[in-house]
Scaffold this motif. Structure first.
Motif, PDB file in Angstrom:
ATOM      1  N   ALA A 193      -5.721  10.486  -6.255  1.00 12.47           N
ATOM      2  CA  ALA A 193      -4.815  10.472  -7.405  1.00 12.47           C
ATOM      3  C   ALA A 193      -4.961   9.171  -8.180  1.00 12.47           C
ATOM      4  O   ALA A 193      -5.465   8.165  -7.665  1.00 12.47           O
ATOM      5  N   GLU A 194      -4.491   9.211  -9.411  1.00 13.97           N
ATOM      6  CA  GLU A 194      -4.371   8.013 -10.235  1.00 13.97           C
ATOM      7  C   GLU A 194      -2.914   7.572 -10.214  1.00 13.97           C
ATOM      8  O   GLU A 194      -2.005   8.397 -10.340  1.00 13.97           O
ATOM      9  N   VAL A 195      -2.684   6.275 -10.050  1.00 10.62           N
ATOM     10  CA  VAL A 195      -1.336   5.757  -9.800  1.00 10.62           C
ATOM     11  C   VAL A 195      -0.973   4.733 -10.871  1.00 10.62           C
ATOM     12  O   VAL A 195      -1.780   3.851 -11.214  1.00 10.62           O
ATOM     13  N   LEU A 196       0.249   4.860 -11.395  1.00 10.55           N
ATOM     14  CA  LEU A 196       0.869   3.872 -12.276  1.00 10.55           C
ATOM     15  C   LEU A 196       2.058   3.289 -11.525  1.00 10.55           C
ATOM     16  O   LEU A 196       2.942   4.026 -11.076  1.00 10.55           O
ATOM     17  N   THR A 197       2.094   1.977 -11.364  1.00 10.25           N
ATOM     18  CA  THR A 197       3.181   1.353 -10.622  1.00 10.25           C
ATOM     19  C   THR A 197       3.588   0.054 -11.301  1.00 10.25           C
ATOM     20  O   THR A 197       2.753  -0.639 -11.895  1.00 10.25           O
ATOM     21  N   PHE A 225       2.611  -4.921 -13.165  1.00  7.19           N
ATOM     22  CA  PHE A 225       2.430  -3.692 -13.934  1.00  7.19           C
ATOM     23  C   PHE A 225       0.966  -3.297 -13.816  1.00  7.19           C
ATOM     24  O   PHE A 225       0.087  -3.908 -14.405  1.00  7.19           O
ATOM     25  N   PHE A 226       0.705  -2.261 -12.994  1.00  2.63           N
ATOM     26  CA  PHE A 226      -0.650  -1.786 -12.753  1.00  2.63           C
ATOM     27  C   PHE A 226      -0.731  -0.332 -13.232  1.00  2.63           C
ATOM     28  O   PHE A 226      -0.304   0.593 -12.539  1.00  2.63           O
ATOM     29  N   PRO A 227      -1.298  -0.102 -14.410  1.00  4.47           N
ATOM     30  CA  PRO A 227      -1.285   1.256 -14.984  1.00  4.47           C
ATOM     31  C   PRO A 227      -2.452   2.143 -14.566  1.00  4.47           C
ATOM     32  O   PRO A 227      -2.449   3.335 -14.888  1.00  4.47           O
ATOM     33  N   ASP A 228      -3.450   1.595 -13.875  1.00  5.29           N
ATOM     34  CA  ASP A 228      -4.666   2.387 -13.637  1.00  5.29           C
ATOM     35  C   ASP A 228      -5.207   2.113 -12.240  1.00  5.29           C
ATOM     36  O   ASP A 228      -6.341   1.664 -12.080  1.00  5.29           O
ATOM     37  N   LEU A 229      -4.399   2.396 -11.220  1.00  7.35           N
ATOM     38  CA  LEU A 229      -4.865   2.296  -9.841  1.00  7.35           C
ATOM     39  C   LEU A 229      -5.391   3.653  -9.391  1.00  7.35           C
ATOM     40  O   LEU A 229      -4.850   4.699  -9.766  1.00  7.35           O
ATOM     41  N   HIS A 230      -6.437   3.646  -8.562  1.00  5.72           N
ATOM     42  CA  HIS A 230      -7.058   4.893  -8.111  1.00  5.72           C
ATOM     43  C   HIS A 230      -7.042   4.951  -6.588  1.00  5.72           C
ATOM     44  O   HIS A 230      -7.519   4.035  -5.915  1.00  5.72           O
ATOM     45  N   ALA A 231      -6.467   6.030  -6.069  1.00  4.05           N
ATOM     46  CA  ALA A 231      -6.450   6.242  -4.631  1.00  4.05           C
ATOM     47  C   ALA A 231      -7.796   6.797  -4.166  1.00  4.05           C
ATOM     48  O   ALA A 231      -8.506   7.475  -4.924  1.00  4.05           O
ATOM     49  N   ASP A 232      -8.138   6.538  -2.891  1.00  2.00           N
ATOM     50  CA  ASP A 232      -9.379   7.072  -2.350  1.00  2.00           C
ATOM     51  C   ASP A 232      -9.182   8.536  -1.958  1.00  2.00           C
ATOM     52  O   ASP A 232      -8.133   9.146  -2.217  1.00  2.00           O
ATOM     53  N   VAL A 233     -10.192   9.120  -1.326  1.00  2.00           N
ATOM     54  CA  VAL A 233     -10.128  10.534  -0.973  1.00  2.00           C
ATOM     55  C   VAL A 233      -9.026  10.809   0.044  1.00  2.00           C
ATOM     56  O   VAL A 233      -8.566  11.955   0.191  1.00  2.00           O
ATOM     57  N   ALA A 242       0.838  -1.192   0.000  1.00  2.00           N
ATOM     58  CA  ALA A 242       0.000   0.000   0.000  1.00  2.00           C
ATOM     59  C   ALA A 242       0.873   1.242   0.000  1.00  2.00           C
ATOM     60  O   ALA A 242       1.934   1.268   0.641  1.00  2.00           O
ATOM     61  N   VAL A 243       0.439   2.270  -0.724  1.00  2.00           N
ATOM     62  CA  VAL A 243       1.112   3.567  -0.750  1.00  2.00           C
ATOM     63  C   VAL A 243       0.076   4.649  -0.498  1.00  2.00           C
ATOM     64  O   VAL A 243      -1.132   4.450  -0.698  1.00  2.00           O
ATOM     65  N   THR A 244       0.558   5.814  -0.051  1.00  2.00           N
ATOM     66  CA  THR A 244      -0.302   6.954   0.228  1.00  2.00           C
ATOM     67  C   THR A 244       0.212   8.159  -0.547  1.00  2.00           C
ATOM     68  O   THR A 244       1.411   8.457  -0.521  1.00  2.00           O
ATOM     69  N   ILE A 245      -0.702   8.854  -1.222  1.00  2.00           N
ATOM     70  CA  ILE A 245      -0.353  10.021  -2.020  1.00  2.00           C
ATOM     71  C   ILE A 245      -0.820  11.273  -1.278  1.00  2.00           C
ATOM     72  O   ILE A 245      -1.971  11.346  -0.820  1.00  2.00           O
ATOM     73  N   SER A 246       0.074  12.262  -1.157  1.00  2.00           N
ATOM     74  CA  SER A 246      -0.274  13.509  -0.486  1.00  2.00           C
ATOM     75  C   SER A 246       0.277  14.685  -1.287  1.00  2.00           C
ATOM     76  O   SER A 246       1.165  14.530  -2.131  1.00  2.00           O
ATOM     77  N   GLY A 247      -0.246  15.886  -0.975  1.00  2.00           N
ATOM     78  CA  GLY A 247       0.196  17.092  -1.649  1.00  2.00           C
ATOM     79  C   GLY A 247       1.381  17.730  -0.963  1.00  2.00           C
ATOM     80  O   GLY A 247       2.054  17.126  -0.111  1.00  2.00           O
ATOM     81  N   GLN A 248       1.616  19.007  -1.300  1.00  2.00           N
ATOM     82  CA  GLN A 248       2.778  19.714  -0.777  1.00  2.00           C
ATOM     83  C   GLN A 248       2.727  19.860   0.734  1.00  2.00           C
ATOM     84  O   GLN A 248       3.728  19.702   1.431  1.00  2.00           O
ATOM     85  N   LYS A 249       1.567  20.142   1.298  1.00  2.00           N
ATOM     86  CA  LYS A 249       1.408  20.354   2.730  1.00  2.00           C
ATOM     87  C   LYS A 249       0.840  19.121   3.423  1.00  2.00           C
ATOM     88  O   LYS A 249       0.099  19.240   4.401  1.00  2.00           O
ATOM     89  N   GLN A 250       1.192  17.945   2.895  1.00  2.00           N
ATOM     90  CA  GLN A 250       0.761  16.668   3.458  1.00  2.00           C
ATOM     91  C   GLN A 250      -0.763  16.506   3.431  1.00  2.00           C
ATOM     92  O   GLN A 250      -1.324  15.710   4.189  1.00  2.00           O
ATOM     93  N   THR A 302      -2.871  13.866 -10.468  1.00  2.00           N
ATOM     94  CA  THR A 302      -4.209  14.284 -10.066  1.00  2.00           C
ATOM     95  C   THR A 302      -4.871  15.053 -11.204  1.00  2.00           C
ATOM     96  O   THR A 302      -4.243  15.361 -12.224  1.00  2.00           O
ATOM     97  N   LYS A 303      -6.142  15.407 -11.000  1.00  2.00           N
ATOM     98  CA  LYS A 303      -6.891  16.092 -12.050  1.00  2.00           C
ATOM     99  C   LYS A 303      -6.364  17.496 -12.312  1.00  2.00           C
ATOM    100  O   LYS A 303      -6.525  18.031 -13.415  1.00  2.00           O
ATOM    101  N   ASP A 304      -5.746  18.124 -11.311  1.00  2.00           N
ATOM    102  CA  ASP A 304      -5.203  19.468 -11.524  1.00  2.00           C
ATOM    103  C   ASP A 304      -3.771  19.425 -12.044  1.00  2.00           C
ATOM    104  O   ASP A 304      -3.035  20.413 -11.950  1.00  2.00           O
ATOM    105  N   LEU A 305      -3.362  18.261 -12.582  1.00  2.00           N
ATOM    106  CA  LEU A 305      -2.054  18.078 -13.218  1.00  2.00           C
ATOM    107  C   LEU A 305      -0.896  18.260 -12.237  1.00  2.00           C
ATOM    108  O   LEU A 305       0.114  18.883 -12.541  1.00  2.00           O
TER     109      LEU A 305
END
Length: 388
Positions: free
Chosen positions: A69-73, A230-238, A56-64, A263-266
């Motif tokens: 997000a959409e994840v390719l791994t 090879f998982f090209p289309d994983l989606h993280a929750d909120v 499992a991995v967790t995606i966060s922004g600049q201020k944690q 993320t959607k805002d690139l």
């Protein structure tokens, strides 16, 4: 301010004594608001071959802050980077400040010039030939043709060939130039099994199951996929959490794990990790991708001991014709199929099996290597083509 992201420049210019001077400094203002952080919530950097994994991995922004997000791994054998290094990069979408300049059109500098001197050309040319290997193209120029020699033997009386094109070493029962059916003199009960108590191969009852040659409890590795997942289309929750499951390949090697998020805002993020697959006792055969008729080779097997004590055991090599399921040890002159080894704590040792690749054996061969010492064991099985 936010409008200064991408950087800015400070340019100074002045004139003194009819000379034009400039100086430039760049102030970097990175796009940190478009950078994602990848945190590894659950994974193992050392695994067992064939193990079932859930990471499992967790995606966060600049201020944690948590982001969806959409994840390719993906993860692959890192030894492939010796041929061509592989990796991903985040897209280059946002601009950065590029240097500008001022020019003083009224202040132009010039370079002095000197008159070139006429020089006499005293160069010499020569041609030199170097030694080179005899290839098929220049062999004909020397009147040499390809020589092919057919040597036949049985499974119990194998052929012998010392590697020189014109020298043969006869053994009893060897026939030169005489055709014989494949394994014609082999016994109908040539199926053999490995006995871990006596560290030897012995005749066993014939069975239609090809895996009967391995003693139960010894894990013989067969899955050597160079890509673990090879998982090209994983989606993280909120909350930015994403997990996935896979089966670790059985190759004992180092793996390169790459993760790319967006993320959607690139906004983008990229990270790499290294994972190692290993066991306490490991066998690592150094075999080519194919075998060639008539070659003499030493099949080298590296035995690695990762325990904290010295290990003594036995290493066994079995060759099998996959088309019939019968032993091919006689064909390949595998006269030393069982060898003892002693390897120190945290060390390794190389054990060699001398083999002769037979002529007219135009089909694959399956090798099985099994090592056992105390309560530790490891094995590997794979099939190699034989080419002329």
């Amino acid at each position: 301010t936010e409008s200064d992201r991408g950087g800015m420049g400070v340019l100074d210019v002045f004139v003194k004594d009819n000379r034009f001077f400039t100086r430039q400094r760049i102030v970097e203002v990175p796009w940190t608001n478009k950078q994602l952080q990848i945190h590894y919530a659950s994974y193992r950097d050392k695994t067992q071959p064939g193990s079932q994994e859930k990471w499992a991995v967790t995606i966060s922004g600049q201020k944690q802050d948590k982001v969806a997000a959409e994840v390719l791994t993906a993860m692959y054998d890192a030894s492939l980077d010796q041929f061509a290094e592989h990796g991903w990069q985040t897209p280059y979408l946002y601009g950065v400040y590029t240097a500008g300049r001022w020019e003083g059109s009224n202040f132009i500098g010039g370079n002095g010039q000197t008159k070139p001197e006429m020089q006499k050309n005293e160069g010499y040319s020569y041609f030199k030939n170097y030694d080179q290997l005899i290839t098929l193209g220049n062999a004909r120029a020397f009147g040499m043709g390809r020589v092919r020699m057919t040597i036949r033997g049985s499974a119990t009386q194998p052929q012998a060939y010392d590697g020189a094109m014109s020298v043969l070493s006869r053994v009893p029962g060897l026939q030169v130039g005489e055709a014989a059916p494949y394994a014609s003199n082999a016994s109908s009960s040539d199926s053999i099994a490995y006995n871990k108590k006596t560290y030897s191969w012995a005749e066993a009852a014939k069975s239609d199951k090809p895996d009967q040659a391995a003693e139960p409890g010894i894990q013989v590795r067969k899955n050597f996929n160079e890509t673990a997942f090879f998982f090209p289309d994983l989606h993280a929750d909120v909350e930015g959490n994403v997990s996935f499951s896979f089966t670790m390949p059985e190759a004992l090697t180092r793996w390169k794990w790459m993760t790319l998020a967006q993320t959607k805002d690139l906004s983008f993020g990229y990270s790499e990790k290294t994972v190692v697959t290993q066991k306490e006792l490991m066998v690592q055969p150094n075999v080519p991708r194919f075998l060639r008729e008539g070659d003499h080779m030493d099949l080298a097997v590296k035995v690695v001991n990762l325990t904290d004590s010295e290990l003594t055991g036995q290493l066994a090599l079995q060759l099998t014709d996959p088309t019939t399921g019968q032993t091919a040890d006689g064909w390949f002159t595998n006269r030393q199929p069982n060898q003892y080894f002693t390897v120190g704590a945290g060390g390794s040792v190389v054990v060699s099996f001398p083999l002769v690749i037979p002529f007219q054996y135009n089909r694959p061969v399956t090798y099985r290597v099994v090592a056992e010492a105390k309560s530790f064991s490891d094995g590997e099985e794979a099939t190699l083509p034989v080419v002329s």
